[in-house]
Design a protein around this motif. Structure first.
Motif, PDB file in Angstrom:
ATOM      1  N   LEU A 288     -20.805  85.807 136.873  1.00 43.95           N
ATOM      2  CA  LEU A 288     -19.630  86.182 136.082  1.00 43.95           C
ATOM      3  C   LEU A 288     -20.051  86.762 134.732  1.00 43.95           C
ATOM      4  O   LEU A 288     -19.514  87.784 134.296  1.00 43.95           O
ATOM      5  N   ALA A 289     -21.021  86.138 134.080  1.00 43.23           N
ATOM      6  CA  ALA A 289     -21.524  86.676 132.811  1.00 43.23           C
ATOM      7  C   ALA A 289     -22.098  88.069 133.016  1.00 43.23           C
ATOM      8  O   ALA A 289     -21.883  88.973 132.196  1.00 43.23           O
ATOM      9  N   ALA A 290     -22.812  88.261 134.109  1.00 46.57           N
ATOM     10  CA  ALA A 290     -23.412  89.565 134.396  1.00 46.57           C
ATOM     11  C   ALA A 290     -22.337  90.621 134.628  1.00 46.57           C
ATOM     12  O   ALA A 290     -22.478  91.779 134.190  1.00 46.57           O
ATOM     13  N   MET A 291     -21.247  90.257 135.301  1.00 48.74           N
ATOM     14  CA  MET A 291     -20.149  91.203 135.519  1.00 48.74           C
ATOM     15  C   MET A 291     -19.553  91.645 134.190  1.00 48.74           C
ATOM     16  O   MET A 291     -19.252  92.818 133.984  1.00 48.74           O
ATOM     17  N   ASP A 292     -19.402  90.696 133.271  1.00 49.18           N
ATOM     18  CA  ASP A 292     -18.849  91.026 131.958  1.00 49.18           C
ATOM     19  C   ASP A 292     -19.796  91.934 131.183  1.00 49.18           C
ATOM     20  O   ASP A 292     -19.374  92.925 130.582  1.00 49.18           O
ATOM     21  N   LEU A 293     -21.080  91.600 131.190  1.00 47.41           N
ATOM     22  CA  LEU A 293     -22.065  92.403 130.462  1.00 47.41           C
ATOM     23  C   LEU A 293     -22.174  93.817 131.020  1.00 47.41           C
ATOM     24  O   LEU A 293     -22.429  94.767 130.277  1.00 47.41           O
ATOM     25  N   ALA A 294     -21.992  93.956 132.319  1.00 46.21           N
ATOM     26  CA  ALA A 294     -22.120  95.272 132.954  1.00 46.21           C
ATOM     27  C   ALA A 294     -21.025  96.233 132.514  1.00 46.21           C
ATOM     28  O   ALA A 294     -21.112  97.434 132.754  1.00 46.21           O
TER      29      ALA A 294
ATOM     30  N   TYR B 299     -16.346  81.121 128.110  1.00 47.40           N
ATOM     31  CA  TYR B 299     -17.278  82.064 127.492  1.00 47.40           C
ATOM     32  C   TYR B 299     -18.564  82.185 128.322  1.00 47.40           C
ATOM     33  O   TYR B 299     -19.614  81.675 127.941  1.00 47.40           O
ATOM     34  N   PRO B 300     -18.503  82.857 129.492  1.00 48.69           N
ATOM     35  CA  PRO B 300     -19.662  82.920 130.395  1.00 48.69           C
ATOM     36  C   PRO B 300     -20.907  83.536 129.767  1.00 48.69           C
ATOM     37  O   PRO B 300     -22.018  83.053 129.979  1.00 48.69           O
ATOM     38  N   VAL B 301     -20.744  84.608 128.991  1.00 52.81           N
ATOM     39  CA  VAL B 301     -21.909  85.287 128.421  1.00 52.81           C
ATOM     40  C   VAL B 301     -22.653  84.371 127.462  1.00 52.81           C
ATOM     41  O   VAL B 301     -23.882  84.332 127.449  1.00 52.81           O
ATOM     42  N   GLY B 302     -21.904  83.617 126.667  1.00 52.27           N
ATOM     43  CA  GLY B 302     -22.549  82.714 125.730  1.00 52.27           C
ATOM     44  C   GLY B 302     -23.410  81.676 126.431  1.00 52.27           C
ATOM     45  O   GLY B 302     -24.512  81.365 125.980  1.00 52.27           O
ATOM     46  N   ALA B 303     -22.913  81.165 127.561  1.00 50.43           N
ATOM     47  CA  ALA B 303     -23.656  80.136 128.290  1.00 50.43           C
ATOM     48  C   ALA B 303     -24.876  80.704 129.006  1.00 50.43           C
ATOM     49  O   ALA B 303     -25.880  80.011 129.183  1.00 50.43           O
ATOM     50  N   ALA B 304     -24.811  81.964 129.416  1.00 48.33           N
ATOM     51  CA  ALA B 304     -25.882  82.547 130.235  1.00 48.33           C
ATOM     52  C   ALA B 304     -26.763  83.531 129.484  1.00 48.33           C
ATOM     53  O   ALA B 304     -27.702  84.079 130.060  1.00 48.33           O
ATOM     54  N   ALA B 305     -26.483  83.746 128.195  1.00 53.96           N
ATOM     55  CA  ALA B 305     -27.182  84.799 127.447  1.00 53.96           C
ATOM     56  C   ALA B 305     -28.696  84.641 127.491  1.00 53.96           C
ATOM     57  O   ALA B 305     -29.428  85.607 127.737  1.00 53.96           O
ATOM     58  N   ALA B 306     -29.189  83.432 127.249  1.00 56.79           N
ATOM     59  CA  ALA B 306     -30.642  83.224 127.197  1.00 56.79           C
ATOM     60  C   ALA B 306     -31.295  83.557 128.527  1.00 56.79           C
ATOM     61  O   ALA B 306     -32.344  84.223 128.569  1.00 56.79           O
ATOM     62  N   SER B 307     -30.684  83.123 129.631  1.00 57.76           N
ATOM     63  CA  SER B 307     -31.280  83.372 130.945  1.00 57.76           C
ATOM     64  C   SER B 307     -31.219  84.843 131.329  1.00 57.76           C
ATOM     65  O   SER B 307     -31.961  85.297 132.202  1.00 57.76           O
ATOM     66  N   LEU B 308     -30.344  85.598 130.652  1.00 49.53           N
ATOM     67  CA  LEU B 308     -30.245  87.044 130.903  1.00 49.53           C
ATOM     68  C   LEU B 308     -31.036  87.849 129.877  1.00 49.53           C
ATOM     69  O   LEU B 308     -30.962  89.079 129.858  1.00 49.53           O
ATOM     70  N   GLY B 309     -31.778  87.142 129.037  1.00 45.57           N
ATOM     71  CA  GLY B 309     -32.607  87.822 128.046  1.00 45.57           C
ATOM     72  C   GLY B 309     -31.828  88.357 126.869  1.00 45.57           C
ATOM     73  O   GLY B 309     -32.252  89.306 126.214  1.00 45.57           O
TER      74      GLY B 309
END
Length: 221
Positions: A191-197, A126-136
């Motif tokens: 990877l989280a950024a790729m998913d969010l995009a 779950y990349p987005v969950g782990a990186a959500a805070a740092s991505l705002g």
């Protein structure tokens, strides 16, 4: 669910009706009934491809691009392949990279009961969950994660998921070793950024593209 006829979908995408049928067969558009597709899947494809009609990279190459941009070796590719990917990363914009790397997984979106969330997350990378805070994006409620291709049916059944292009659950089925995927998700936010995009949410998509652009700029320096 909003519906579109194949002819209207083709017009929006700037392709032929035959190409729309090909996109449906490849899983890039969701077929609802004969001659009808889900409008949200068309909107998402337009967002991801940015008007491009280029073929996606192979799964191995797409993961190689994510790995190299994340500071990993991408050792499943030969040195010549890695060199080509590095050269492409020096040329591509964030939007172009999202388009070309979309083949890293087959994505299906679902609607889920609110109680399924924490149990579902436990079964995914779950990349987005782990990186959500740092991505705002600390308040995101979407679940977007990777799992092995042969695990999809079981996860869908256990959690009572219903296919829905506008659902909050995205399952990304991949043949890439999940330990590698997990490692990449921890190395950086790429990877989280790729998913969010690939999101239809403007805030999420912007956060993803901006993070990818920063990673590309750092790679070029």
């Amino acid at each position: 669910m909003r519906l579109l006829g194949v002819a209207e979908a083709a017009e929006r995408l700037g392709v032929s009706t035959r190409q729309v049928q090909h996109l449906v067969a490849n899983g890039e558009l969701r077929r609802v009934a004969r001659g009808v597709v889900d409008e949200a899947s068309v909107e998402r494809l337009i967002a991801v491809r940015g008007g491009s009609h280029r073929r996606a990279w192979s799964e191995a190459t797409a993961w190689g691009a994510v790995a190299i941009l994340s500071g990993s070796d991408a050792d499943w590719m030969g040195e010549r392949q890695r060199s080509r990917v590095r050269a492409r990363l020096r040329e591509l914009s964030a939007i172009d990279l999202v388009d070309r790397a979309r083949g890293r997984a087959d994505v299906t979106r679902y609607r889920a009961h609110s109680s399924a969330g924490k149990y579902l997350v436990a079964e995914l990378v779950y990349p987005v969950g782990a990186a959500a805070a740092s991505l705002g994006l600390a308040n995101t409620t979407n679940i977007d994660g990777y799992l092995a291709v042969d695990e999809v049916a079981g996860v869908v059944s256990r959690h009572g998921l219903t296919p829905d292009e506008e659902g909050r659950v995205s399952l990304r089925a991949t043949t890439m070793d999940l330990d590698r995927v997990r490692d990449l998700s921890k190395r950086s936010v790429v990877l989280a950024a790729m998913d969010l995009a690939e999101s239809l949410d403007v805030r999420e998509r912007r956060a993803g593209l901006e993070a990818i652009e920063r990673a590309l700029e750092a790679f070029r320096d």
